[in-house]
Scaffold this motif. Structure first.
Motif, PDB file in Angstrom:
ATOM      1  N   THR A  76       0.898  -1.155  -0.086  1.00  0.00           N
ATOM      2  CA  THR A  76      -0.026  -0.004  -0.038  1.00  0.00           C
ATOM      3  C   THR A  76       0.814   1.127   0.066  1.00  0.00           C
ATOM      4  N   GLY A  77       1.984   1.081   0.591  1.00  0.00           N
ATOM      5  CA  GLY A  77       2.960   2.482   0.752  1.00  0.00           C
ATOM      6  C   GLY A  77       3.772   2.613  -0.663  1.00  0.00           C
ATOM      7  N   ALA A  80       4.209   6.196  -2.314  1.00  0.00           N
ATOM      8  CA  ALA A  80       4.287   7.461  -1.493  1.00  0.00           C
ATOM      9  C   ALA A  80       5.552   8.307  -1.572  1.00  0.00           C
ATOM     10  N   CYS A  81       5.469   9.597  -1.389  1.00  0.00           N
ATOM     11  CA  CYS A  81       6.558  10.334  -1.338  1.00  0.00           C
ATOM     12  C   CYS A  81       7.038  10.755  -0.180  1.00  0.00           C
ATOM     13  N   TYR A  82       8.534  10.928   0.426  1.00  0.00           N
ATOM     14  CA  TYR A  82       8.700  11.425   1.406  1.00  0.00           C
ATOM     15  C   TYR A  82      10.003  12.432   1.419  1.00  0.00           C
ATOM     16  N   ARG A 154       5.892  12.556   5.391  1.00  0.00           N
ATOM     17  CA  ARG A 154       5.243  12.342   3.997  1.00  0.00           C
ATOM     18  C   ARG A 154       5.066  13.443   3.656  1.00  0.00           C
ATOM     19  N   SER A 156       3.319  15.296  -0.103  1.00  0.00           N
ATOM     20  CA  SER A 156       2.456  15.207  -1.319  1.00  0.00           C
ATOM     21  C   SER A 156       3.353  14.721  -2.523  1.00  0.00           C
ATOM     22  N   CYS A 157       2.799  13.744  -3.615  1.00  0.00           N
ATOM     23  CA  CYS A 157       3.555  13.672  -4.591  1.00  0.00           C
ATOM     24  C   CYS A 157       3.216  14.567  -5.639  1.00  0.00           C
ATOM     25  N   VAL A 188      -1.348  12.473  -1.489  1.00  0.00           N
ATOM     26  CA  VAL A 188      -0.830  11.846  -0.194  1.00  0.00           C
ATOM     27  C   VAL A 188      -1.771  10.821  -0.219  1.00  0.00           C
ATOM     28  N   THR A 189      -2.760  10.434  -0.959  1.00  0.00           N
ATOM     29  CA  THR A 189      -3.741   9.391  -0.674  1.00  0.00           C
ATOM     30  C   THR A 189      -3.002   7.877  -1.245  1.00  0.00           C
ATOM     31  N   GLU A 190      -3.916   6.760  -0.884  1.00  0.00           N
ATOM     32  CA  GLU A 190      -3.361   5.461  -1.209  1.00  0.00           C
ATOM     33  C   GLU A 190      -4.283   4.730  -1.615  1.00  0.00           C
ATOM     34  N   SER A 232      -7.371   5.402  -0.234  1.00  0.00           N
ATOM     35  CA  SER A 232      -7.477   5.405   1.372  1.00  0.00           C
ATOM     36  C   SER A 232      -8.670   5.062   2.167  1.00  0.00           C
TER      37      SER A 232
END
Length: 260
Positions: A76-77, A80-82, A154, A156-157, A188-190, A232
């Motif tokens: 699920t991750g 994701a952007c960090y 975390r 936002s991409c 930032v959603t999955e 999400s």
């Protein structure tokens, strides 16, 4: 100062409960962690990561990508952007204070494309991303440490000019087996579920998370495929005839939308 009545207290409690999800969802704080790096001849990420991105996973975000351990979250991750930077309250700050000319305060922005861990690390950065932890021309010292203490959060991409796309995975076999993978997933959603419309029984049929960000289904519906995905764990987004009837392995189909 007046006292809260029972009714006012209940109203206040309801407001707090309503606000809690949004307050917890946005990660405005940094988390202490550790990072190492993996190398490749061209310093990009590995194209065979656990998320299933293939070549996309080695070049997205300019090759500044990462493998993660607990943040992988069974796939699920993925995507994701960090934001990661040298920690201010860990061992490396001593190095920064003594050799402040080596350490960058900006850190690096990375996209999760793989599962991996090193010496008690949450991040295994591509060489390009690890290089961004240092000031220009000073990366050799940080590479010599092998593992560094960092802080991350975390973010936002952002993919300017790109919509969310669904790519037909190369392992798909028309028409018996369909595997899809979302790419250029902003915000930032999955994506927590993907379903295809089954016209013969008039119902949505769930795809299986095969691994990483790859969703698959044997014997998919015939004809143009209606697809919907859950964001999400709550909101559903429906896309009519996104996948054409004569879909091909390796082809990419544009949703013309983007996630927040």
């Amino acid at each position: 100062m007046g006292f809260l009545t029972l009714g006012n207290y209940i109203n206040l409690l309801c407001v707090i409960i309503i606000l809690l999800p949004s307050l917890c969802y946005c990660q405005d704080y940094y988390v202490s962690s550790r990072a190492t790096y993996y190398g490749s001849p061209d310093c990009y990420g590995t194209p065979s990561g656990a998320c299933g991105y293939k070549e996309y996973g080695s070049t997205i975000n300019g090759g500044e990508v990462t493998g993660v351990s607990k943040l992988f979250k069974n796939g699920t991750g993925c995507g994701a952007c960090y934001q990661a930077s040298i920690a201010e309250n860990h061992q490396l700050i001593n190095v920064r204070c003594k050799y402040s000319q080596h350490c960058s305060e900006d850190g690096t922005k990375v996209v999760v494309t793989d599962h991996g861990e090193g010496d008690n690390t949450d991040f295994v950065l591509s060489a390009r991303a690890y290089n961004k932890l240092a000031l220009p021309g000073q990366a050799e010292i940080l590479f010599s440490y092998g593992v560094v203490d960092i802080e991350y959060k975390r973010i936002s991409c952002q993919y300017p000019g790109y919509s969310l796309m669904f790519k037909v995975h190369e392992h798909s076999r028309f028409p018996q087996y369909l595997a899809l993978i979302p790419i250029y997933q902003a915000g930032v959603t999955e994506i927590t579920a993907v379903e295809l419309w089954q016209e013969d029984c008039k119902e949505w049929k769930g795809m299986r998370r095969a691994y990483g960000a790859v969703w698959d289904m044997p014997n998919p519906p015939e004809g143009a495929i209606n697809l919907r995905f859950q964001v999400s764990g709550s909101k559903w987004v429906q896309l009519k005839s996104l996948i054409p009837s004569e879909w091909k392995a390796g082809a990419t189909y544009n949703t013309a939308i983007q996630l927040d």
